[in-house]
Design a protein around this motif. Sequence first.
Motif, short mmCIF file in Angstrom:
data_model
loop_
_atom_site.label_atom_id
_atom_site.label_comp_id
_atom_site.label_asym_id
_atom_site.label_seq_id
_atom_site.Cartn_x
_atom_site.Cartn_y
_atom_site.Cartn_z
N ARG A 95 0.81 -1.21 0.00
CA ARG A 95 0.00 0.00 0.00
C ARG A 95 0.84 1.26 0.00
O ARG A 95 0.53 2.21 -0.69
CB ARG A 95 -0.94 0.02 1.20
CG ARG A 95 -2.10 -0.96 1.05
CD ARG A 95 -2.97 -0.91 2.23
NE ARG A 95 -2.28 -1.67 3.27
CZ ARG A 95 -2.82 -2.12 4.36
NH1 ARG A 95 -4.06 -1.85 4.64
NH2 ARG A 95 -2.12 -2.83 5.22
N PHE A 96 1.91 1.28 0.81
CA PHE A 96 2.68 2.51 1.00
C PHE A 96 4.17 2.27 0.83
O PHE A 96 4.73 1.38 1.48
CB PHE A 96 2.44 3.07 2.41
CG PHE A 96 1.00 3.29 2.73
CD1 PHE A 96 0.32 4.36 2.17
CD2 PHE A 96 0.32 2.43 3.56
CE1 PHE A 96 -1.02 4.55 2.45
CE2 PHE A 96 -1.02 2.62 3.85
CZ PHE A 96 -1.69 3.68 3.30
N ALA A 97 4.80 3.08 0.02
CA ALA A 97 6.25 3.08 -0.10
C ALA A 97 6.79 4.22 0.75
O ALA A 97 6.23 5.32 0.75
CB ALA A 97 6.67 3.26 -1.56
N THR A 98 7.87 3.94 1.44
CA THR A 98 8.47 4.94 2.34
C THR A 98 9.95 5.10 2.00
O THR A 98 10.66 4.09 1.88
CB THR A 98 8.33 4.50 3.81
OG1 THR A 98 6.95 4.24 4.07
CG2 THR A 98 8.85 5.54 4.75
N ALA A 99 10.38 6.34 1.87
CA ALA A 99 11.79 6.61 1.61
C ALA A 99 12.63 6.10 2.78
O ALA A 99 12.23 6.22 3.94
CB ALA A 99 12.01 8.11 1.41
N GLY A 100 13.77 5.55 2.45
CA GLY A 100 14.67 5.02 3.48
C GLY A 100 16.03 5.70 3.40
O GLY A 100 16.12 6.92 3.30
N LYS A 101 17.05 4.89 3.38
CA LYS A 101 18.42 5.38 3.38
C LYS A 101 18.88 5.75 1.97
O LYS A 101 18.29 5.34 0.99
CB LYS A 101 19.37 4.27 3.87
CG LYS A 101 19.10 3.79 5.25
CD LYS A 101 20.08 2.67 5.60
CE LYS A 101 19.83 2.20 7.02
NZ LYS A 101 20.81 1.22 7.45
N THR A 102 19.95 6.50 1.94
CA THR A 102 20.69 6.74 0.70
C THR A 102 22.11 6.26 0.95
O THR A 102 22.77 6.73 1.87
CB THR A 102 20.69 8.22 0.31
OG1 THR A 102 19.34 8.64 0.09
CG2 THR A 102 21.49 8.45 -0.96
N LEU A 103 22.54 5.29 0.16
CA LEU A 103 23.90 4.77 0.29
C LEU A 103 24.83 5.51 -0.65
O LEU A 103 24.49 5.72 -1.82
CB LEU A 103 23.95 3.29 -0.07
CG LEU A 103 23.19 2.29 0.78
CD1 LEU A 103 23.37 0.89 0.20
CD2 LEU A 103 23.65 2.34 2.21
#
Length: 165
Positions: free
Chosen positions: A49-57
Amino acid sequence: MGETARGRSQVITQSALIMRDELPEGGVLMGLDTGTKTIGIALCDRDWRFATAGKTLQRGKFTADKAKLQALIEERGVVGLVIGLPLNMDGSESPRSQGARAIARNLEDLGLPILLWDERWTTQAAERALIEQDFSRAKRAERIDSHAAALILQGAIDALAGSAF
């Protein structure tokens, strides 16, 4: 499609229908926006349902990048990957498209199905969203790739969940 060490068949595809067949019971997906200097990462819930921004490598040697991704995959119980496929505006492939395909092939041995998803306009849309949230230029630069990954993943999970077929 061959069997993997985890017992699932693996596939690299651009088709949401094929990916959905590989993941009939849903599960956490990881979205990747791969650039030359960074990899933006996003995750979704098990029900798509929902995508959430996480880390940036920050990109380094690919073996180190892959190890970091694998650790996150195991930590979060990820069952599939969605990798942004940078296409030209006319839908044709570019040298950057081939780079995304190479990353997919290099991640194939993780034993997860991989969906290559059209990422045209995602960086611009992420930039607009961050500007609307009044992020400074410096903060936008830090977060743009993970937010683009979230937009890539959201488009894919919308298709996987059936709203874009």
